[in-house]
Design a protein around this motif. Structure first.
Motif, PDB file in Angstrom:
ATOM      1  N   VAL A   1      -4.724  -3.366   5.803  1.00 44.67           N
ATOM      2  CA  VAL A   1      -5.739  -3.545   6.645  1.00 44.67           C
ATOM      3  C   VAL A   1      -6.503  -2.105   6.283  1.00 44.67           C
ATOM      4  N   GLY A   2      -7.858  -2.144   6.462  1.00 47.67           N
ATOM      5  CA  GLY A   2      -8.755  -1.130   6.263  1.00 47.67           C
ATOM      6  C   GLY A   2      -8.982  -0.577   5.079  1.00 47.67           C
ATOM      7  N   SER A   3      -9.882   0.098   4.803  1.00 41.86           N
ATOM      8  CA  SER A   3     -10.569   0.701   3.500  1.00 41.86           C
ATOM      9  C   SER A   3      -9.319   1.722   2.798  1.00 41.86           C
ATOM     10  N   GLU A   4      -8.476   2.164   3.638  1.00 40.93           N
ATOM     11  CA  GLU A   4      -7.373   2.997   3.207  1.00 40.93           C
ATOM     12  C   GLU A   4      -6.190   2.195   2.591  1.00 40.93           C
ATOM     13  N   LYS A   5      -6.237   0.860   2.866  1.00 39.93           N
ATOM     14  CA  LYS A   5      -5.282  -0.269   2.590  1.00 39.93           C
ATOM     15  C   LYS A   5      -3.646   0.305   3.127  1.00 39.93           C
ATOM     16  N   ALA A   6      -3.739   0.315   4.525  1.00 40.20           N
ATOM     17  CA  ALA A   6      -2.509   0.478   5.354  1.00 40.20           C
ATOM     18  C   ALA A   6      -1.649  -0.722   5.269  1.00 40.20           C
ATOM     19  N   PRO A   7      -0.632  -0.658   5.120  1.00 41.12           N
ATOM     20  CA  PRO A   7       0.290  -1.732   5.001  1.00 41.12           C
ATOM     21  C   PRO A   7       0.850  -2.248   6.538  1.00 41.12           C
ATOM     22  N   VAL A   8       0.764  -3.327   6.770  1.00 38.77           N
ATOM     23  CA  VAL A   8       0.807  -3.767   8.090  1.00 38.77           C
ATOM     24  C   VAL A   8       2.035  -5.067   8.006  1.00 38.77           C
ATOM     25  N   TYR A   9       2.798  -5.448   8.993  1.00 37.32           N
ATOM     26  CA  TYR A   9       3.649  -6.519   9.054  1.00 37.32           C
ATOM     27  C   TYR A   9       3.248  -7.063  10.527  1.00 37.32           C
ATOM     28  N   TYR A  10       2.798  -8.211  10.567  1.00 39.41           N
ATOM     29  CA  TYR A  10       2.223  -8.706  11.758  1.00 39.41           C
ATOM     30  C   TYR A  10       3.266 -10.015  11.805  1.00 39.41           C
TER      31      TYR A  10
END
Length: 131
Positions: free
Chosen positions: A40-49
């Motif tokens: 997610v986001g412009s910084e490309k934060a990893p997410v588990y959803y």
């Protein structure tokens, strides 16, 4: 119902009794998560959803500790989804961990407050599209 999900790299936090939650005792490395990994986001934060397994507008955000994502955290997220919550793990350390870092303070300075706030904002925007 209250769950103790405090954990450390070695296992339960000292505040948790061994029987606090059955998931504390199980094998986590062989677990196959039910959710999705994305960024997610412009910084490309990893997410588990993982989506709630029931119609729900309730959500939980979990921030992994300095040791990052693990099968154990994904299993906890999946279990909470089965209890009626949308769950998002948001990794503001971008896959980097404190593992093997001799100077923890120097490592932490790589993640300024502003960057973490951007990640949180992007994560919440993502989550709001799901809830």
């Amino acid at each position: 119902q209250t769950y103790c999900i405090m954990a450390t790299k070695e296992g339960n936090a000292t505040c948790c009794t061994p029987s606090a939650w059955e998931l504390q005792q199980e094998d986590h490395e062989s677990y196959s998560p039910s959710g999705i990994d994305t960024i997610v986001g412009s910084e490309k934060a990893p997410v588990y959803y993982i989506e709630s397994l029931s119609a729900s507008n309730k959500a939980i955000v979990i921030f992994p500790d300095i040791y990052g994502f693990s099968s154990r955290l994904r299993k906890i997220a999946d279990t909470l989804a089965a209890k009626g919550f949308h769950v998002m793990l948001l990794d503001c350390f971008h896959g980097d961990t404190a593992e093997g870092k001799p100077d923890l303070l120097a490592w932490l300075t790589k993640f300024p407050h502003e960057s973490i706030l951007q990640d949180i904002k992007a994560g919440l925007e993502f989550l709001l599209t799901k809830v």
